[in-house]
Design a protein around this motif. Sequence first.
Motif, PDB file in Angstrom:
ATOM      1  N   ILE A 148       8.061  -3.127  -6.756  1.00 55.59           N
ATOM      2  CA  ILE A 148       7.369  -4.225  -7.463  1.00 55.59           C
ATOM      3  C   ILE A 148       5.884  -3.903  -7.597  1.00 55.59           C
ATOM      4  O   ILE A 148       5.257  -4.160  -8.610  1.00 55.59           O
ATOM      5  CB  ILE A 148       7.588  -5.551  -6.705  1.00 55.59           C
ATOM      6  CG1 ILE A 148       9.068  -5.978  -6.863  1.00 55.59           C
ATOM      7  CG2 ILE A 148       6.692  -6.639  -7.242  1.00 55.59           C
ATOM      8  CD1 ILE A 148       9.442  -7.192  -6.068  1.00 55.59           C
ATOM      9  N   ARG A 149       5.313  -3.303  -6.566  1.00 58.18           N
ATOM     10  CA  ARG A 149       3.883  -2.948  -6.653  1.00 58.18           C
ATOM     11  C   ARG A 149       3.643  -1.883  -7.711  1.00 58.18           C
ATOM     12  O   ARG A 149       2.656  -1.915  -8.424  1.00 58.18           O
ATOM     13  CB  ARG A 149       3.394  -2.448  -5.291  1.00 58.18           C
ATOM     14  CG  ARG A 149       3.200  -3.614  -4.301  1.00 58.18           C
ATOM     15  CD  ARG A 149       2.774  -3.136  -2.948  1.00 58.18           C
ATOM     16  NE  ARG A 149       2.498  -4.270  -2.054  1.00 58.18           N
ATOM     17  CZ  ARG A 149       2.339  -4.172  -0.744  1.00 58.18           C
ATOM     18  NH1 ARG A 149       2.387  -2.977  -0.155  1.00 58.18           N
ATOM     19  NH2 ARG A 149       2.097  -5.227  -0.005  1.00 58.18           N
ATOM     20  N   LYS A 150       4.576  -0.937  -7.842  1.00 57.55           N
ATOM     21  CA  LYS A 150       4.444   0.052  -8.898  1.00 57.55           C
ATOM     22  C   LYS A 150       4.522  -0.605 -10.264  1.00 57.55           C
ATOM     23  O   LYS A 150       3.797  -0.269 -11.185  1.00 57.55           O
ATOM     24  CB  LYS A 150       5.555   1.098  -8.772  1.00 57.55           C
ATOM     25  CG  LYS A 150       5.382   2.019  -7.569  1.00 57.55           C
ATOM     26  CD  LYS A 150       6.500   3.046  -7.500  1.00 57.55           C
ATOM     27  CE  LYS A 150       6.352   3.973  -6.294  1.00 57.55           C
ATOM     28  NZ  LYS A 150       7.455   4.954  -6.226  1.00 57.55           N
ATOM     29  N   ARG A 151       5.448  -1.551 -10.392  1.00 57.66           N
ATOM     30  CA  ARG A 151       5.578  -2.260 -11.685  1.00 57.66           C
ATOM     31  C   ARG A 151       4.352  -3.113 -11.980  1.00 57.66           C
ATOM     32  O   ARG A 151       3.920  -3.228 -13.115  1.00 57.66           O
ATOM     33  CB  ARG A 151       6.831  -3.122 -11.653  1.00 57.66           C
ATOM     34  CG  ARG A 151       8.140  -2.300 -11.636  1.00 57.66           C
ATOM     35  CD  ARG A 151       9.348  -3.169 -11.375  1.00 57.66           C
ATOM     36  NE  ARG A 151       9.474  -4.215 -12.384  1.00 57.66           N
ATOM     37  CZ  ARG A 151      10.337  -5.223 -12.269  1.00 57.66           C
ATOM     38  NH1 ARG A 151      11.161  -5.301 -11.252  1.00 57.66           N
ATOM     39  NH2 ARG A 151      10.400  -6.151 -13.227  1.00 57.66           N
ATOM     40  N   LEU A 152       3.775  -3.705 -10.921  1.00 55.05           N
ATOM     41  CA  LEU A 152       2.588  -4.544 -11.120  1.00 55.05           C
ATOM     42  C   LEU A 152       1.386  -3.722 -11.556  1.00 55.05           C
ATOM     43  O   LEU A 152       0.517  -4.212 -12.269  1.00 55.05           O
ATOM     44  CB  LEU A 152       2.243  -5.287  -9.814  1.00 55.05           C
ATOM     45  CG  LEU A 152       3.085  -6.545  -9.544  1.00 55.05           C
ATOM     46  CD1 LEU A 152       2.730  -7.134  -8.201  1.00 55.05           C
ATOM     47  CD2 LEU A 152       2.889  -7.570 -10.644  1.00 55.05           C
TER      48      LEU A 152
END
Length: 292
Positions: A281-285
């Motif tokens: 999720i952090r990569k996507r954010l």
Amino acid sequence: MADFGFNEHHQSEIINYMRFARSKRLLRLKAIDSCFEELKDSRLVEDTYTVDEVRDMLDGLQMVVRGEVEMELINTAHTNVLLLRQLFSQAEKFYLRLQSDVSELENRELLEQVAEFEKTDFKITNKLNQETSKLKLAPLNEGGVSELLNKEIAKLQEDNNKLKSRLRTLESQAMSVLDEKAKLERTLKDLQRTQGEQKEINNLEDTVAALTEDYERSLSANEATQKELKESLITAKHELLRVQEQLSLAEKELEKKFQQTAAYRNMKEILTKKNEQIKEIRKRLQKYEPDD
């Protein structure tokens, strides 16, 4: 048919621009022709002319033709700037940044393709483009484009907020898992400590057995020694009962904590999965909220 790598619409736009450029060129050529006709009608009225008269007529003609050509070149350059202005304006509405390679404007091979296109394809598609030119695309509506972009931005912001909320939820769950992990680690330590106490109990049992054996061997001893041994045996039995009671309690506690070890393994697996989800999720954010 020349192929410039454009779709049908852009090919049509090029034809329209070439038609416009050709009409301007023909008008300027007519103006130059009229300069020569005017000279013929106004100055060439005699049979013979002196060298000075001929030079004077040619100088005047040169000035007029030079002015016409210079005006056409300036007008062409300015027209091209206006054309580029239209293209750049449309590109900026979609946050595009166009680039141009001025060196390609003198590419002889490309210039020959354009000339060939004007000679052949332009004539063949002239009738077709007259019909398609009636179906002009409506100009880009700045309000419509802005509305489209605003909707897209709002959608991205909404998705971003959802991801933030999801991230906060996952972080909360991860903290809970970490707390549970700490509890399980403490339980494991207690279990290991209980196992140590079990070894101590076994040692006490061995001691009691040894004392019992000594007691049986000392039955034939005097009463004092026998009484002392009996008291030692009673004390040892009391100690054994106390230790057995502790052992029973420890076994119950051990059984209760041991039942949680499966939950510990499950929670550990959940924690690993949640950590991977948080990283994803952090990569996507980062695609939506790049670091400054």
